[in-house]
Every structure is written in structure tokens, then in C-alpha cells.
Write a protein that holds these residues in place. Structure first.
Motif, PDB file in Angstrom:
ATOM      1  N   LEU A  10      -8.588  10.551   8.504  1.00  0.00           N
ATOM      2  CA  LEU A  10      -8.995   9.155   8.335  1.00  0.00           C
ATOM      3  C   LEU A  10      -8.947   8.732   6.870  1.00  0.00           C
ATOM      4  N   GLU A  11      -9.298   9.638   5.966  1.00  0.00           N
ATOM      5  CA  GLU A  11      -9.218   9.331   4.543  1.00  0.00           C
ATOM      6  C   GLU A  11      -7.770   9.135   4.102  1.00  0.00           C
ATOM      7  N   LYS A  12      -6.859   9.936   4.663  1.00  0.00           N
ATOM      8  CA  LYS A  12      -5.433   9.749   4.370  1.00  0.00           C
ATOM      9  C   LYS A  12      -4.952   8.397   4.911  1.00  0.00           C
ATOM     10  N   LEU A  13      -5.406   8.058   6.119  1.00  0.00           N
ATOM     11  CA  LEU A  13      -5.050   6.761   6.690  1.00  0.00           C
ATOM     12  C   LEU A  13      -5.575   5.617   5.822  1.00  0.00           C
ATOM     13  N   GLU A  14      -6.800   5.777   5.338  1.00  0.00           N
ATOM     14  CA  GLU A  14      -7.387   4.764   4.460  1.00  0.00           C
ATOM     15  C   GLU A  14      -6.546   4.612   3.190  1.00  0.00           C
ATOM     16  N   LYS A  15      -6.151   5.725   2.607  1.00  0.00           N
ATOM     17  CA  LYS A  15      -5.345   5.706   1.383  1.00  0.00           C
ATOM     18  C   LYS A  15      -3.992   5.016   1.637  1.00  0.00           C
ATOM     19  N   MET A  16      -3.359   5.340   2.747  1.00  0.00           N
ATOM     20  CA  MET A  16      -2.065   4.740   3.070  1.00  0.00           C
ATOM     21  C   MET A  16      -2.201   3.237   3.327  1.00  0.00           C
ATOM     22  N   HIS A  17      -3.268   2.834   3.993  1.00  0.00           N
ATOM     23  CA  HIS A  17      -3.475   1.414   4.251  1.00  0.00           C
ATOM     24  C   HIS A  17      -3.807   0.646   2.964  1.00  0.00           C
ATOM     25  N   LYS A  18      -4.520   1.295   2.045  1.00  0.00           N
ATOM     26  CA  LYS A  18      -4.778   0.657   0.749  1.00  0.00           C
ATOM     27  C   LYS A  18      -3.468   0.450  -0.008  1.00  0.00           C
ATOM     28  N   SER A  19      -2.599   1.437   0.056  1.00  0.00           N
ATOM     29  CA  SER A  19      -1.300   1.323  -0.588  1.00  0.00           C
ATOM     30  C   SER A  19      -0.470   0.215   0.069  1.00  0.00           C
ATOM     31  N   LEU A  20      -0.554   0.121   1.385  1.00  0.00           N
ATOM     32  CA  LEU A  20       0.142  -0.943   2.115  1.00  0.00           C
ATOM     33  C   LEU A  20      -0.431  -2.311   1.740  1.00  0.00           C
ATOM     34  N   LEU A  21      -1.734  -2.377   1.525  1.00  0.00           N
ATOM     35  CA  LEU A  21      -2.372  -3.621   1.085  1.00  0.00           C
ATOM     36  C   LEU A  21      -1.869  -4.029  -0.293  1.00  0.00           C
ATOM     37  N   GLU A  22      -1.722  -3.074  -1.188  1.00  0.00           N
ATOM     38  CA  GLU A  22      -1.191  -3.370  -2.520  1.00  0.00           C
ATOM     39  C   GLU A  22       0.218  -3.947  -2.420  1.00  0.00           C
ATOM     40  N   LEU A  23       1.021  -3.390  -1.516  1.00  0.00           N
ATOM     41  CA  LEU A  23       2.367  -3.925  -1.303  1.00  0.00           C
ATOM     42  C   LEU A  23       2.317  -5.350  -0.757  1.00  0.00           C
ATOM     43  N   ALA A  24       1.389  -5.606   0.149  1.00  0.00           N
ATOM     44  CA  ALA A  24       1.251  -6.948   0.727  1.00  0.00           C
ATOM     45  C   ALA A  24       0.850  -7.961  -0.340  1.00  0.00           C
ATOM     46  N   ILE A  25      -0.020  -7.546  -1.247  1.00  0.00           N
ATOM     47  CA  ILE A  25      -0.438  -8.436  -2.341  1.00  0.00           C
ATOM     48  C   ILE A  25       0.738  -8.708  -3.275  1.00  0.00           C
ATOM     49  N   ALA A  26       1.499  -7.661  -3.573  1.00  0.00           N
ATOM     50  CA  ALA A  26       2.686  -7.839  -4.420  1.00  0.00           C
ATOM     51  C   ALA A  26       3.708  -8.728  -3.721  1.00  0.00           C
ATOM     52  N   LYS A  27       3.811  -8.581  -2.416  1.00  0.00           N
ATOM     53  CA  LYS A  27       4.739  -9.397  -1.643  1.00  0.00           C
ATOM     54  C   LYS A  27       4.345 -10.872  -1.733  1.00  0.00           C
ATOM     55  N   THR A  28       3.052 -11.149  -1.737  1.00  0.00           N
ATOM     56  CA  THR A  28       2.571 -12.524  -1.875  1.00  0.00           C
ATOM     57  C   THR A  28       3.068 -13.122  -3.189  1.00  0.00           C
ATOM     58  N   GLU A  29       2.992 -12.371  -4.262  1.00  0.00           N
ATOM     59  CA  GLU A  29       3.452 -12.856  -5.562  1.00  0.00           C
ATOM     60  C   GLU A  29       4.953 -13.126  -5.557  1.00  0.00           C
ATOM     61  N   HIS A  30       5.712 -12.265  -4.897  1.00  0.00           N
ATOM     62  CA  HIS A  30       7.167 -12.459  -4.834  1.00  0.00           C
ATOM     63  C   HIS A  30       7.515 -13.686  -3.990  1.00  0.00           C
ATOM     64  N   ILE A  31       6.720 -13.946  -2.972  1.00  0.00           N
ATOM     65  CA  ILE A  31       6.931 -15.151  -2.164  1.00  0.00           C
ATOM     66  C   ILE A  31       6.661 -16.384  -3.024  1.00  0.00           C
ATOM     67  N   LYS A 123       2.207 -17.131   6.726  1.00  0.00           N
ATOM     68  CA  LYS A 123       2.112 -18.582   6.584  1.00  0.00           C
ATOM     69  C   LYS A 123       2.949 -19.071   5.409  1.00  0.00           C
ATOM     70  N   MET A 124       2.935 -18.322   4.315  1.00  0.00           N
ATOM     71  CA  MET A 124       3.714 -18.723   3.144  1.00  0.00           C
ATOM     72  C   MET A 124       5.213 -18.681   3.430  1.00  0.00           C
ATOM     73  N   VAL A 125       5.650 -17.644   4.129  1.00  0.00           N
ATOM     74  CA  VAL A 125       7.069 -17.533   4.474  1.00  0.00           C
ATOM     75  C   VAL A 125       7.450 -18.666   5.437  1.00  0.00           C
ATOM     76  N   PHE A 126       6.592 -18.958   6.399  1.00  0.00           N
ATOM     77  CA  PHE A 126       6.853 -20.040   7.342  1.00  0.00           C
ATOM     78  C   PHE A 126       6.963 -21.377   6.609  1.00  0.00           C
ATOM     79  N   ASN A 127       6.056 -21.623   5.671  1.00  0.00           N
ATOM     80  CA  ASN A 127       6.100 -22.860   4.886  1.00  0.00           C
ATOM     81  C   ASN A 127       7.372 -22.933   4.041  1.00  0.00           C
ATOM     82  N   SER A 128       7.776 -21.804   3.486  1.00  0.00           N
ATOM     83  CA  SER A 128       9.013 -21.773   2.696  1.00  0.00           C
ATOM     84  C   SER A 128      10.215 -22.097   3.572  1.00  0.00           C
ATOM     85  N   LEU A 129      10.233 -21.546   4.768  1.00  0.00           N
ATOM     86  CA  LEU A 129      11.330 -21.836   5.686  1.00  0.00           C
ATOM     87  C   LEU A 129      11.343 -23.307   6.096  1.00  0.00           C
ATOM     88  N   GLN A 130      10.170 -23.881   6.283  1.00  0.00           N
ATOM     89  CA  GLN A 130      10.108 -25.306   6.604  1.00  0.00           C
ATOM     90  C   GLN A 130      10.681 -26.140   5.459  1.00  0.00           C
TER      91      GLN A 130
END
Length: 170
Positions: A10-31, A123-130
Motif C-alpha cells: 500500500l505504501e508503494k501504491l501511495e508513492k506511485m499515485h503521488k508520482s502520478l499526481l505530480e504528473l497530472a499537475i505538470a500536465k495542467t501547466e502544459h495545458i 475540463k481544460m482539454v475540453f474547453n481548449s477543443l471547444q
């Protein structure tokens, strides 16, 4: 099967999900910046993370199943960590049970934050496509009526049909 192995997974899963969250935040900036090359790279990185998370999740399910079977608990559905917590509260030490509860709560918080961040990105990607569609529609010339070879409308609406019989010259 030991509860400490489940906690470690579970701790490994938590670590991987935190890393995935960091990617999602970075993805927001790129959007926001409109940087599609980096956005595409983030998606590829996310896919690698998701594959690793799926492997860990399969291990977690297997460990939970083994633990509950070892405790003599009949399984009806997919076993959850909550089932392990219930079983561990009577058979394991209080420290181990609290550690399991703690890592489960942290993981659930990370998952909720990740879900919210991914919803925002969607939502941001959808708005960009619109906006792209609106821009393309504004740039696209208006479609004019189609005419046949004589210049009359395709639907048969021509000047000839509007004239009466007496208006024709012989």
C-alpha cells in the motif's frame, strides 16, 4: 501472509499515485501553456505509471486474498483493505492495524486529489477543443447554396418555375 507485506504494498501504491499526481499537475501547466509536445510526453509517462500501478494493485489483491484465506474468512467479492482491517483488528497488534488504517487513509486522500486534478485537466482539454472548433468555424467560409449547371438551385427552384404561362415568349 503478513499484514506488514500488505502495508508495504500500500505504501508503494501511495508513492506511485503521488508520482502520478505530480504528473497530472505538470500536465495542467502544459495545458495552460498550450505545449502539446510536453503534454504528449506527460501522457506517455502517465501510461508507464498506470502500468506499474496495475501490477502493484494485482499484488495487493493477491496478498489481501491470501491474508483473508489464512484467517479463515470466506471471500464473496473482491477482497478490500477494509476487509483486512476488520480481520486484523481482532488478530493483529494495534500498531499494525493502525499502520494499515493510516496508509489506507493516505492512499485514499491521494486518490481523491488525483481524481480532482484529472477532472480539472479533462475540463481544460475540453474547453481548449471547444475554442479550436470555434476558431475553425470562424475561419471556415460559409457554405453557399449548390447550383446546377444552368445556375438554378439544385432543389428545382428556378426562375422558370416562378414565371406564369403567359410570361413566356414564343
Amino acid at each position: 501472509m503478513s499484514i506488514t507485506n500488505i502495508i508495504a504494498t500500500l505504501e508503494k501504491l501511495e508513492k506511485m499515485h503521488k508520482s502520478l499526481l505530480e504528473l497530472a499537475i505538470a500536465k495542467t501547466e502544459h495545458i495552460k501553456q498550450g505545449d502539446m509536445e510536453k503534454f504528449d510526453q506527460m501522457i506517455k509517462n502517465e501510461q508507464a505509471h498506470v502500468a506499474a500501478i496495475n501490477t502493484l494493485e494485482q499484488q495487493r489483491q493477491s496478498m489481501v486474498t491470501d491474508y483473508l484465506r489464512a484467517k479463515g474468512i470466506a471471500l464473496t467479492d473482491i477482497p478490500t483493505v477494509a476487509d483486512v482491517i476488520d480481520a486484523a483488528s481482532t488478530t493483529e497488534s494495534a500498531d499494525a492495524t493502525e499502520a494499515l488504517i493510516g496508509v489506507r487513509e493516505r492512499l485514499m486522500k491521494v486518490l481523491e486529489t488525483l481524481k480532482n486534478q484529472n477532472d480539472l485537466n479533462q475540463k481544460m482539454v475540453f474547453n481548449s477543443l471547444q475554442m479550436i472548433h470555434i476558431t475553425l468555424d470562424a475561419m471556415r467560409p460559409r457554405q453557399q447554396e449548390q447550383f446546377n449547371y444552368s445556375g438554378a438551385d439544385v432543389r428545382g427552384q428556378s426562375d422558370i418555375s416562378k414565371k406564369s404561362f403567359t410570361e413566356f415568349k414564343a
